[in-house]
Design an enzyme around this catalytic site. Structure first.
Site, short mmCIF file in Angstrom:
data_model
loop_
_atom_site.label_atom_id
_atom_site.label_comp_id
_atom_site.label_asym_id
_atom_site.label_seq_id
_atom_site.Cartn_x
_atom_site.Cartn_y
_atom_site.Cartn_z
N TRP A 158 0.84 -1.20 0.00
CA TRP A 158 0.00 0.00 0.00
C TRP A 158 0.88 1.26 0.00
O TRP A 158 0.52 2.28 -0.58
CB TRP A 158 -0.90 -0.01 1.24
CG TRP A 158 -1.71 1.24 1.42
CD1 TRP A 158 -2.89 1.57 0.82
CD2 TRP A 158 -1.39 2.35 2.28
NE1 TRP A 158 -3.33 2.81 1.25
CE2 TRP A 158 -2.42 3.31 2.15
CE3 TRP A 158 -0.34 2.64 3.15
CZ2 TRP A 158 -2.43 4.50 2.85
CZ3 TRP A 158 -0.35 3.83 3.85
CH2 TRP A 158 -1.39 4.75 3.69
N HIS A 159 2.04 1.13 0.63
CA HIS A 159 2.90 2.31 0.75
C HIS A 159 3.52 2.74 -0.58
O HIS A 159 3.92 3.90 -0.73
CB HIS A 159 4.02 2.06 1.77
CG HIS A 159 3.55 2.19 3.18
ND1 HIS A 159 3.13 1.10 3.92
CD2 HIS A 159 3.39 3.26 3.99
CE1 HIS A 159 2.75 1.52 5.12
NE2 HIS A 159 2.90 2.82 5.19
N GLY A 160 3.62 1.84 -1.53
CA GLY A 160 4.18 2.27 -2.82
C GLY A 160 4.43 1.11 -3.75
O GLY A 160 4.50 -0.05 -3.34
N PHE A 169 2.48 8.43 -0.46
CA PHE A 169 1.77 7.15 -0.42
C PHE A 169 0.31 7.30 -0.72
O PHE A 169 -0.35 7.29 -1.40
CB PHE A 169 1.88 6.51 0.94
CG PHE A 169 3.30 6.40 1.42
CD1 PHE A 169 4.32 6.11 0.54
CD2 PHE A 169 3.62 6.63 2.74
CE1 PHE A 169 5.64 6.03 0.97
CE2 PHE A 169 4.93 6.55 3.19
CZ PHE A 169 5.93 6.25 2.31
#
Lengths: 489, 373
Positions: A327-329, A489
């Site tokens: 989800w962060h990248g 993000f």
């Protein structure tokens, strides 16, 4: 618009505050909410107005879908499920398209040898946050847990500027009622003083503390060709502190700014670096993300199993952690970060459940903090080689360099392969770097966090001067503008 | 203390202290942002914001002629020379890339008075490691930017430095943008004189310079900035002179040691400039702009380097930078008033190949002369 900018502090925030309460005072409550939505969209569009249609269509689409799902009776369960599926798939597709397209194309090209051109899409600001919030809204509409609200209430919930860009990831159940309550529509000095207090502390954490650590972590990760043992540790520790002070600062400012409007946002950090286990750490770090993943990813996976067992729970947990990482990248580095934390947290559960030996608190803290400090190397590194460069330095005890000024006093150490000379030059550090790190440890381990300070807040000259000085110093650093890490993000 | 009192006192405290800081910074005006000269007229801290200051000066002066380039032009060329239409300004900046120069040119053009440009090209401007050394460079061209520093901690410190410091510690610029030679001389003396400095050679960053006319940090093509600048000159009837700066000949000897490129690459770059100007002129059906080469083997550029730290060179600071005296000869030559007709050749597509062959020959003669090693 950045919280740490003149335009936000001196123009946007006061202007929005006064107009909002002026409209409420004139009993134009719907107009006040409409104004708040418009102001929030202006705040959002400040970076790039091209993103505005995207967020507007996303809000409209999810609102209509949520309403349709809510209105379906239990007998129309199939239709409800179909609508929910459409909603989730659409939101995830939108997020995937903007955030992950190039990642998948690049990997397909790598594996198959094809040459599909990359799309080079700019990531719309806050898409990860508003997508998650709206998925939660749809799921709860399906579960019958949403009351009916009008569009303006829904739009306020999604766009409310303090939390729009980087969270906390708020839940409609805790937000939408607040916008409707009459007693929240008048100026409350208690909330104003608390809001100004926590906002000022947050701003200081970001502008002075996080951005100072950012210098050494940026040089160490992105620019240095190699790092000696001490430089590598300072690089990773600097980022460990930077990300905490940066993100918790944003949350503090979001909570503070929201309080000015009598809106209470959920806490997002509770001294995570004081945690004595990884399980505890995730209960204290980005708490609203953990809450979302637990409710809308972990629990549905568990429910998909015919029969729950401990090990099936661990599989669900591992998958959830990998999703958190991703989800962060769109990078394998974030996937590795997620896998590491998945393995770590599953190990922690197995230890707790099957072995049951309770570690001394200090040992637990030491292991947890170091695990985080190592794993964030993958979180921060842009490339695999950068991560390896830092990790290699952290384990390379044959490459220890101490300050040249100590050579006369500690020359015996040269027998142990310890050199004297430029000990921090690769990260542009000096002796003050060490003091900053010591200060960082003291702040995270000894001091109360801002939530605790807010809970115990009573107006006094001491906390007024403290907050005032924090705000003034922060504003004096505004010419060195930097964005918040979580904006990416 | 009530919550209301706390809130009001808090805001009063913050606002009053910020106003105090702002007033100090405004009155002292360490970067000459606000054109205030109440305290210490020498704005010695301007060195920290020189790119922004130059953009601001362009806005205020609205020059009819400007000099563009990097530190060579910034130090060596006096914008008050008769060749330049007044008001004139030296907008060259240290370490400036072609991109920066193109943006600076567009800014000067936007002021509506520009008639004449001297573009002093340098190979480094096309290959420099950073397309722009200041990330927020483009923001300099909004007038409101002058208030960005008004409450700044650094500005406050610089305000105190402006009040107490001696001017010898920092470089200063003339009113029209030329870097003061006095500072160069003090630095040179500190470092042991011409011979000692020349032994250092060019800065280490030159080793990272690219080949192929791209900025290594962005991958963007520097020649496209050059082409755009020339096209804009044609489209806006600007009188443009393109100048290859003089260097001390030692620069061409050591070039191969510090760059990825060899001497032939460098000569090819000159030819590419000439061909590009010619091509663009054909497109606009106008005569090509003048391209003058002063980076040639000549007694001025082959000035003997004194080994004694006390002795001063007449024309050069070191390999790269030339003095105002040589700059004046360059400007005289452009003006057609120089007695040194053999110094500086106007390049055209007809003579470029012959000229470059001659330069190669000259280099082979000079390269083994011990006095220049």
């Amino acid at each position: 618009m950045l919280f740490n900018s003149y335009e936000f502090i001196f123009i946007f925030l006061p202007f929005t505050f006064f107009i909002y309460f002026y409209l409420n005072k004139k009993r134009l409550t719907e107009a006040a909410k409409g104004f708040l939505v418009a102001a929030s969209l202006f705040f959002y569009s400040w970076w790039d107005i091209l993103y505005l249609p995207l967020i507007l269509s996303s809000i409209l689409f999810n609102y209509i879908l949520g309403e349709s799902i809510s209105k379906k009776s239990e007998q129309q369960r199939i239709n409800k499920k179909l609508l929910l599926t459409i909603g989730i798939v659409s939101n995830v597709t939108l997020l995937g398209y903007y955030k992950y397209s190039d990642f998948f194309i690049a990997n397909i090209n790598l594996v198959t040898g094809s040459e599909i051109p990359l799309l080079h899409l700019a990531l719309p600001l806050a898409i990860s946050f508003f997508t998650f919030q709206q998925i939660a809204y749809l799921v709860d509409s399906y579960r019958g847990q949403c009351k009916e609200y009008d569009f303006i209430n829904y739009a306020t919930f999604v766009t409310f500027f303090p939390q729009l860009i980087a969270g906390p990831i708020v839940h409609h159940k805790e937000m939408m009622p607040q916008f409707s309550q009459a007693h929240n529509m008048i100026i409350k000095y208690r909330n104003i003083s608390m809001g100004l207090f926590i906002f000022s502390i947050g701003l200081f954490k970001k502008v002075v503390i996080a951005d100072t650590f950012a210098v050494w972590s940026t040089v160490g990760f992105d620019k240095a060709e190699s790092l000696n043992f001490i430089e590598a540790w300072i690089t990773s520790l600097s980022f460990t502190f930077q990300i905490y002070f940066d993100f918790s600062a944003y949350t503090d400012m979001a909570i503070g700014a929201a309080l000015l409007f009598n809106i209470k946002l959920p806490i997002n950090f509770n001294s995570p670096y004081q945690a004595t286990s990884l399980i505890e750490s995730w209960k204290r770090w980005h708490m609203t993300l953990t809450r979302f993943v637990h409710a809308y990813i972990f629990t549905p996976i568990i429910h998909s199993f015919e029969k729950y067992t401990f090990y099936k729970g661990m599989i669900a947990l591992f998958i959830s952690m990998v999703i958190i990482g991703f989800w962060h990248g769109a990078s394998w580095m974030f996937v590795i970060f997620g896998i590491l934390h998945g393995i770590g947290i599953v190990t922690n559960h197995i230890w707790k459940k099957k072995i049951g030996i309770k570690l001394p608190k200090i040992l637990g803290w030491f292991l947890t903090f170091n695990f985080i400090n190592f794993s964030v190397v993958f979180f921060r590194a842009k490339e695999w080689d950068d991560a390896i460069k830092v990790l290699r330095g952290m384990f390379d005890i044959s490459h220890i360099v101490l300050p040249a000024s100590l050579e006369n006093h500690l020359s015996c150490l040269t027998h142990y392969n310890i050199a004297f000379g430029s000990w921090l030059s690769s990260i542009h550090g000096n002796i003050w770097t060490i003091f900053w790190l010591i200060g960082g440890f003291i702040l995270i381990l000894v001091f109360k966090n801002t939530n605790e300070k807010l809970d115990n807040f009573t107006p006094s000259y001491n906390n007024m001067f403290l907050a005032g000085i924090c705000l003034i110093i922060s504003i004096m650093y505004f010419d060195k503008v930097s964005e918040f890490i979580y904006f990416n993000f | 203390m009530s919550y209301k009192k706390w809130s009001i006192f808090f805001l009063l405290f913050v606002i009053s202290l910020l106003v105090f800081i702002g007033v100090v910074n405004y009155i002292v005006d360490p970067y000459d942002d606000y054109n205030n000269h109440f305290v210490n007229t020498k704005k010695i801290m301007g060195v920290k914001k020189i790119r922004f200051i130059k953009a601001l000066k362009i806005y205020r002066i609205k020059p009819k002629s400007i000099i563009l380039g990097n530190s060579r032009a910034e130090i060596g060329l006096n914008p008050e020379h008769g060749y330049l239409t007044k008001p004139s300004y030296n907008m060259a900046v240290s370490g400036g890339s072609m991109y920066e120069n193109r943006i600076n040119f567009e800014w000067a053009l936007k002021q509506g008075e520009l008639q004449q440009v001297i573009l002093v090209v340098d190979y480094d401007m096309f290959t420099i490691t950073k397309q722009k050394p200041v990330p927020e460079f483009e923001k300099y061209f909004h007038y409101s930017y002058i208030y960005r520093y008004i409450f700044s901690f650094d500005t406050l410190i610089d305000s105190f430095k402006t009040i107490i410091s001696s001017t010898d510690d920092f470089p200063t610029w003339s009113e029209y943008g030329q870097l003061d030679g006095g500072y160069m001389q003090r630095q040179l003396t500190k470092m042991g004189g011409h011979h000692a400095v020349m032994r250092y050679g060019p800065p280490a960053l030159y080793k990272k310079a690219s080949i192929g006319y791209v900025y290594p940090d962005t991958g963007n093509n520097s020649f496209s900035d050059f082409r755009k600048l020339v096209r804009l000159c044609y489209e806006n009837d600007i009188k443009l002179d393109i100048v290859f700066s003089p260097s001390h000949i030692r620069q061409w000897k050591i070039m191969v040691d510090y760059h990825h490129v060899n001497y032939d690459h460098w000569l090819q770059w000159k030819k590419d400039i000439v061909l590009t100007v010619n091509r663009i002129s054909n497109h606009y059906h106008k005569p090509p702009y003048r391209v003058f080469d002063f980076s040639v083997y000549h007694p001025f550029t082959a000035e003997k380097v004194p080994t004694s730290p006390a002795k001063k060179m007449k024309y050069h600071w070191e390999n790269i930078h030339y003095k105002n005296a040589l700059g004046l000869i360059v400007l005289d030559r452009l003006n057609g008033t120089s007695p040194y007709k053999d110094f500086g050749l106007q390049l055209t597509i007809s003579n470029i190949d012959k000229h470059l062959r001659e330069q190669s020959t000259e280099r082979s003669i000079y390269i083994d002369i011990p006095a220049y090693n």
